[in-house]
Design a protein around this motif. Structure first.
Motif, PDB file in Angstrom:
ATOM      1  N   GLN A   3      -1.238-121.019 -13.893  1.00  0.00           N
ATOM      2  CA  GLN A   3      -2.507-121.878 -14.131  1.00  0.00           C
ATOM      3  C   GLN A   3      -3.619-120.735 -13.811  1.00  0.00           C
ATOM      4  N   LEU A   4      -4.257-121.346 -15.276  1.00  0.00           N
ATOM      5  CA  LEU A   4      -5.772-120.185 -15.152  1.00  0.00           C
ATOM      6  C   LEU A   4      -7.054-120.957 -14.645  1.00  0.00           C
ATOM      7  N   VAL A   5      -7.555-120.663 -13.761  1.00  0.00           N
ATOM      8  CA  VAL A   5      -8.847-121.459 -13.084  1.00  0.00           C
ATOM      9  C   VAL A   5      -9.981-120.501 -12.919  1.00  0.00           C
ATOM     10  N   GLU A   6     -11.193-121.396 -13.571  1.00  0.00           N
ATOM     11  CA  GLU A   6     -11.960-120.977 -13.834  1.00  0.00           C
ATOM     12  C   GLU A   6     -13.182-121.220 -12.604  1.00  0.00           C
ATOM     13  N   SER A   7     -14.029-120.590 -12.634  1.00  0.00           N
ATOM     14  CA  SER A   7     -14.866-121.066 -11.520  1.00  0.00           C
ATOM     15  C   SER A   7     -16.223-120.130 -11.946  1.00  0.00           C
ATOM     16  N   GLY A   8     -17.228-120.760 -11.030  1.00  0.00           N
ATOM     17  CA  GLY A   8     -18.668-119.555 -11.765  1.00  0.00           C
ATOM     18  C   GLY A   8     -19.592-119.961 -11.945  1.00  0.00           C
ATOM     19  N   GLY A   9     -19.488-120.793 -12.813  1.00  0.00           N
ATOM     20  CA  GLY A   9     -20.410-121.548 -14.273  1.00  0.00           C
ATOM     21  C   GLY A   9     -21.596-121.865 -13.269  1.00  0.00           C
ATOM     22  N   GLY A  10     -22.300-122.539 -14.445  1.00  0.00           N
ATOM     23  CA  GLY A  10     -23.846-123.345 -13.383  1.00  0.00           C
ATOM     24  C   GLY A  10     -24.949-123.254 -14.656  1.00  0.00           C
ATOM     25  N   LEU A  11     -25.682-123.093 -13.618  1.00  0.00           N
ATOM     26  CA  LEU A  11     -27.358-123.458 -14.315  1.00  0.00           C
ATOM     27  C   LEU A  11     -28.201-121.745 -14.786  1.00  0.00           C
ATOM     28  N   VAL A  12     -28.738-121.270 -15.295  1.00  0.00           N
ATOM     29  CA  VAL A  12     -29.541-120.393 -15.160  1.00  0.00           C
ATOM     30  C   VAL A  12     -30.390-120.363 -15.793  1.00  0.00           C
ATOM     31  N   GLN A  13     -31.513-119.765 -15.414  1.00  0.00           N
ATOM     32  CA  GLN A  13     -32.282-119.587 -16.937  1.00  0.00           C
ATOM     33  C   GLN A  13     -32.532-118.184 -17.667  1.00  0.00           C
ATOM     34  N   ALA A  14     -32.943-118.258 -18.971  1.00  0.00           N
ATOM     35  CA  ALA A  14     -32.763-117.834 -19.656  1.00  0.00           C
ATOM     36  C   ALA A  14     -33.553-116.123 -19.767  1.00  0.00           C
ATOM     37  N   GLY A  15     -32.462-115.287 -19.710  1.00  0.00           N
ATOM     38  CA  GLY A  15     -33.004-114.299 -19.070  1.00  0.00           C
ATOM     39  C   GLY A  15     -31.821-113.514 -18.091  1.00  0.00           C
ATOM     40  N   GLY A  16     -31.904-114.201 -16.967  1.00  0.00           N
ATOM     41  CA  GLY A  16     -31.027-114.335 -16.088  1.00  0.00           C
ATOM     42  C   GLY A  16     -29.040-113.637 -16.436  1.00  0.00           C
ATOM     43  N   SER A  17     -28.662-113.851 -15.287  1.00  0.00           N
ATOM     44  CA  SER A  17     -26.668-112.794 -15.432  1.00  0.00           C
ATOM     45  C   SER A  17     -26.374-114.322 -14.447  1.00  0.00           C
ATOM     46  N   LEU A  18     -25.334-114.528 -14.847  1.00  0.00           N
ATOM     47  CA  LEU A  18     -24.221-115.217 -14.235  1.00  0.00           C
ATOM     48  C   LEU A  18     -23.129-114.467 -13.905  1.00  0.00           C
TER      49      LEU A  18
END
Length: 124
Positions: A3-18
């Motif tokens: 299993q490979l399970v990604e997390s932490g995605g989402g919506l961010v404004q330009a110039g931001g970080s994730l």
């Protein structure tokens, strides 16, 4: 069961970080190089970044070099992609993948296992 399970995605404004993470299980994580790819609807899945088994070599697509950082923690069986100075063009589903070799890591065919993907959306 691998299993490979990604997390932490989402919506961010330009110039931001994730930061997106990928937790691995079911295989010997430290024996695999890890990569991140991304895909937008109607287009091919593209290479973003990769890291060698021991974490001593990293590789980046030119479009993200200097903005994205790949890292891994072999004790936690996790690979990370820190994304800074995000642009709307970075909007995609981000996939992590595991490869049993430490070469040709920019090639999609090199990878043995894939995660289900995490959506990253960058608004302008």
């Amino acid at each position: 069961q691998v299993q490979l399970v990604e997390s932490g995605g989402g919506l961010v404004q330009a110039g931001g970080s994730l930061r997106v993470s990928c937790a691995a299980s079911g295989f010997t994580f430290r024996s695999y190089a890890m990569g991140w790819f991304r895909q937008v609807p109607g287009k091919e899945r593209d290479f973003v970044a990769a890291i060698s088994r021991r974490g001593d070599s990293t590789y980046y697509h030119s479009s993200v070099k200097g903005r994205f950082t790949i890292s891994r923690d072999n004790a936690k069986n996790t690979v990370y992609l820190q994304m800074d100075s995000l642009k709307p063009d970075d909007t995609a589903v981000y996939y992590c993948a595991a490869a049993g070799v430490d070469y040709l890591l920019e090639g999609i065919g090199t990878y043995d296992y894939w995660g289900q993907g995490a959506q990253v959306t960058v608004s302008s």
